[in-house]
Design a protein around this motif. Structure first.
Motif, PDB file in Angstrom:
ATOM      1  N   TRP A  71       3.576  -1.312   3.913  1.00  0.00           N
ATOM      2  CA  TRP A  71       3.402   0.083   3.552  1.00  0.00           C
ATOM      3  C   TRP A  71       4.607   0.590   2.763  1.00  0.00           C
ATOM      4  N   HIS A  77       0.816  -1.211   0.000  1.00  0.00           N
ATOM      5  CA  HIS A  77       0.000   0.000   0.000  1.00  0.00           C
ATOM      6  C   HIS A  77       0.852   1.263   0.000  1.00  0.00           C
ATOM      7  N   TRP A 106      -2.210   7.148  -0.466  1.00  0.00           N
ATOM      8  CA  TRP A 106      -3.512   6.725  -0.992  1.00  0.00           C
ATOM      9  C   TRP A 106      -4.316   5.892  -0.005  1.00  0.00           C
ATOM     10  N   HIS A 107      -3.635   5.112   0.820  1.00  0.00           N
ATOM     11  CA  HIS A 107      -4.344   4.201   1.723  1.00  0.00           C
ATOM     12  C   HIS A 107      -4.304   4.666   3.169  1.00  0.00           C
ATOM     13  N   ARG A 108      -3.796   5.883   3.413  1.00  0.00           N
ATOM     14  CA  ARG A 108      -3.851   6.570   4.694  1.00  0.00           C
ATOM     15  C   ARG A 108      -3.163   5.821   5.818  1.00  0.00           C
ATOM     16  N   HIS A 109      -1.873   5.616   5.679  1.00  0.00           N
ATOM     17  CA  HIS A 109      -1.068   4.982   6.725  1.00  0.00           C
ATOM     18  C   HIS A 109      -1.044   5.901   7.942  1.00  0.00           C
ATOM     19  N   ASN A 156     -11.235   4.869  -0.285  1.00  0.00           N
ATOM     20  CA  ASN A 156     -10.109   3.933  -0.367  1.00  0.00           C
ATOM     21  C   ASN A 156     -10.009   3.077   0.891  1.00  0.00           C
ATOM     22  N   VAL A 157     -10.136   3.713   2.056  1.00  0.00           N
ATOM     23  CA  VAL A 157     -10.031   2.988   3.324  1.00  0.00           C
ATOM     24  C   VAL A 157     -11.194   2.003   3.474  1.00  0.00           C
ATOM     25  N   MET A 205      -0.217  -6.576   4.858  1.00  0.00           N
ATOM     26  CA  MET A 205       0.046  -5.323   4.161  1.00  0.00           C
ATOM     27  C   MET A 205       1.453  -4.852   4.466  1.00  0.00           C
ATOM     28  N   ARG A 234     -12.884   0.577   1.012  1.00  0.00           N
ATOM     29  CA  ARG A 234     -12.654  -0.516   0.067  1.00  0.00           C
ATOM     30  C   ARG A 234     -11.606  -1.491   0.610  1.00  0.00           C
ATOM     31  N   ASP A 235     -10.536  -0.964   1.196  1.00  0.00           N
ATOM     32  CA  ASP A 235      -9.502  -1.823   1.777  1.00  0.00           C
ATOM     33  C   ASP A 235     -10.083  -2.728   2.862  1.00  0.00           C
TER      34      ASP A 235
END
Length: 126
Positions: A103, A51, A55-58, A81-82, A101, A84-85
């Motif tokens: 990062w 990820h 885009w996936h907000r780490h 996005n979060v 995952m 959907r993940d």
């Protein structure tokens, strides 16, 4: 945003090199699985996502900054996005797959990436 790709990114290629170097074999982007995981280890029933922090907000990562323009658009985009993940994770686990995952920021240090990948891949050996 049109130039942003989802496959063959620098972090993904780094993870693939390490996994292959450790002797593990995998499939790429299996479209028959929810979310089309970046790396799939079928014998271990492991789906691995690489990820991007932005885009996936780490959480807590400096790379997951918020753009200052068009704020409403970006908040909706990140929220989608979060969500959907989370949905993909639930679907894969429901199908009996382990999901992991890695990062983008974790791929920058080769040694720690090797350690993390070994931990993930050897988890079911124990």
């Amino acid at each position: 945003m049109a130039r942003i790709t989802g496959k063959g990114t620098k972090p993904e290629v780094a993870v693939r090199r390490v996994a292959h170097g450790l002797g593990y074999r995998f499939r790429l982007h299996r479209r028959d699985l929810p979310g089309s995981p970046d790396l799939v280890f079928p014998s271990r029933r492991l789906a691995l996502f690489v990820h991007g922090c932005f885009w996936h907000r780490h959480a807590g990562c400096r790379l997951a900054y918020n753009p200052k323009s068009n704020v409403e658009f970006w908040q909706a985009k990140f929220k989608g996005n979060v969500a959907r993940d989370a949905r993909v994770l639930e679907e894969l686990e429901g199908m009996g797959w382990r999901v992991a995952m890695i990062w983008e920021c974790e791929t920058r240090d080769f040694d720690s990436l090797c350690v993390k990948l070994k931990e993930i891949l050897e988890q079911d050996d124990k």
